[in-house]
Design an enzyme around this catalytic site. Structure first.
Site, mmCIF file in Angstrom:
data_model
loop_
_atom_site.group_PDB
_atom_site.id
_atom_site.type_symbol
_atom_site.label_atom_id
_atom_site.label_comp_id
_atom_site.label_asym_id
_atom_site.label_seq_id
_atom_site.Cartn_x
_atom_site.Cartn_y
_atom_site.Cartn_z
ATOM 1 C CD GLU A 47 -2.540 1.145 2.765
ATOM 2 O OE1 GLU A 47 -3.506 1.920 2.902
ATOM 3 O OE2 GLU A 47 -2.205 0.322 3.650
ATOM 4 C CE LYS A 115 -7.166 1.730 3.659
ATOM 5 N NZ LYS A 115 -5.915 2.089 4.375
ATOM 6 C CB CYS A 151 -4.657 -1.691 4.296
ATOM 7 S SG CYS A 151 -3.845 -1.791 5.915
#
Length: 298
Positions: A47, A115, A151
């Site tokens: 990430e 994200k 994540c």
């Protein structure tokens, strides 16, 4: 077994430097060039690897974002005659800023994953910095369709579920996940839940190194359906590893690889202190330090 029944992803557990776009890009480029002829289909990094993690308010500077996106475009050109590439970098679109994961293939940008779940507790304040991305579908590389929760997205069931329902055959999770005691067990429990819920393999890739008050321990791993551990990378160690998948009867499964033992609580704390102090001094450019020790009231 044909080429359509095999897939190789090469994961790079590396140490970025926040703000060092050129240096981080060079790390990615060197690994890509070193492994592109190894029979891999996809070379993947953690990430926000180009910006470093966590970049915090640095990504609110327009020039930094423009440069970061320019570096992604430069890396994408490498893929014209090689495998696909996955890198984390900020993405600015129509005035909205995203923590994004870029998939590059055939010399260009194939897709950009944004994200969705933005952590906003403990050391994280991503809701203040980034915009929330929509649910993203899977992307195809070679014979395989891959879903990528970024994540925090994988700590919730909805993103992975949506990607698998849209056709993802494996989940690849790029991370900037800081260390705390027994964190590895917490990560494993969340990721095992995702593979049990969705009945697909999962690749968890984390970065290493220290940045300010945070230490990143790597400890990347691969799970097969049912939660079986197939690969385990070391803690705090730079490592690049091939992860092979085979398809039998329409289902993809990871081939077993090395399981590196993880440190216990005390060794983990020690490694975190050593690596974070070393990186704080080195990344800040200090040549020497003065260490004061006292047992007094101060």
């Amino acid at each position: 077994m044909t080429d359509q029944d095999r897939f190789r992803i090469t994961i790079a557990q590396i140490n970025p430097r926040v703000g060092d776009l050129r240096g981080n890009t060079q790390q990615v480029e060197e690994i890509y060039q070193g492994y592109k002829s190894s029979g891999t289909h996809f070379i993947a990094f953690p990430e926000l690897i180009l910006a470093g993690y966590q970049p915090q308010d640095l990504v609110r500077k327009p020039q930094f974002i423009r440069e970061a996106m320019k570096h992604v475009a430069e890396l994408a050109r490498m893929t014209e005659n090689g495998p696909a590439l996955g890198v984390g970098a900020p993405y600015l679109s129509e005035g909205r800023l995203y923590n994004a994961y870029w998939i590059c293939e055939n010399g260009g940008i194939k897709t950009i994953i944004r994200k969705h779940h933005l952590p906003n507790d403990n050391v994280f304040d991503e809701k203040r910095i980034y915009d929330e991305g929509a649910f993203e579908g899977p992307y195809a590389i070679g014979p395989l369709r891959i879903g990528t929760p970024i994540c925090e997205d994988a700590w919730h069931p909805d993103v992975a579920e949506a990607q698998v329902e849209s056709g993802a055959q494996i989940l690849f999770v790029p991370n900037g996940s800081p260390y705390y005691r027994n964190k590895h067990d917490v990560r494993l429990s969340h990721m095992i839940a995702r593979v049990i819920e969705n009945d697909v393999p999962l690749v968890y890739l984390n970065m290493i190194g220290g940045q300010d008050d945070q230490a990143f321990d790597g400890s990347s791993f691969v799970l097969n359906p049912g939660g079986k551990l197939m690969h385990q990378l070391g803690a705090f160690n730079h490592e690049v590893r091939h992860v092979d998948f085979v398809q039998t009867e329409g289902a993809w499964r990871a081939v077993a690889g090395e399981i590196v033992s993880q440190p216990d609580e005390w060794e983990g704390d020690y490694r975190a202190m050593v690596e974070s102090l070393r990186d704080y001094i080195g990344k800040a450019g200090f040549s020497k330090v003065v260490l004061g020790l006292s047992g007094g009231i101060d």
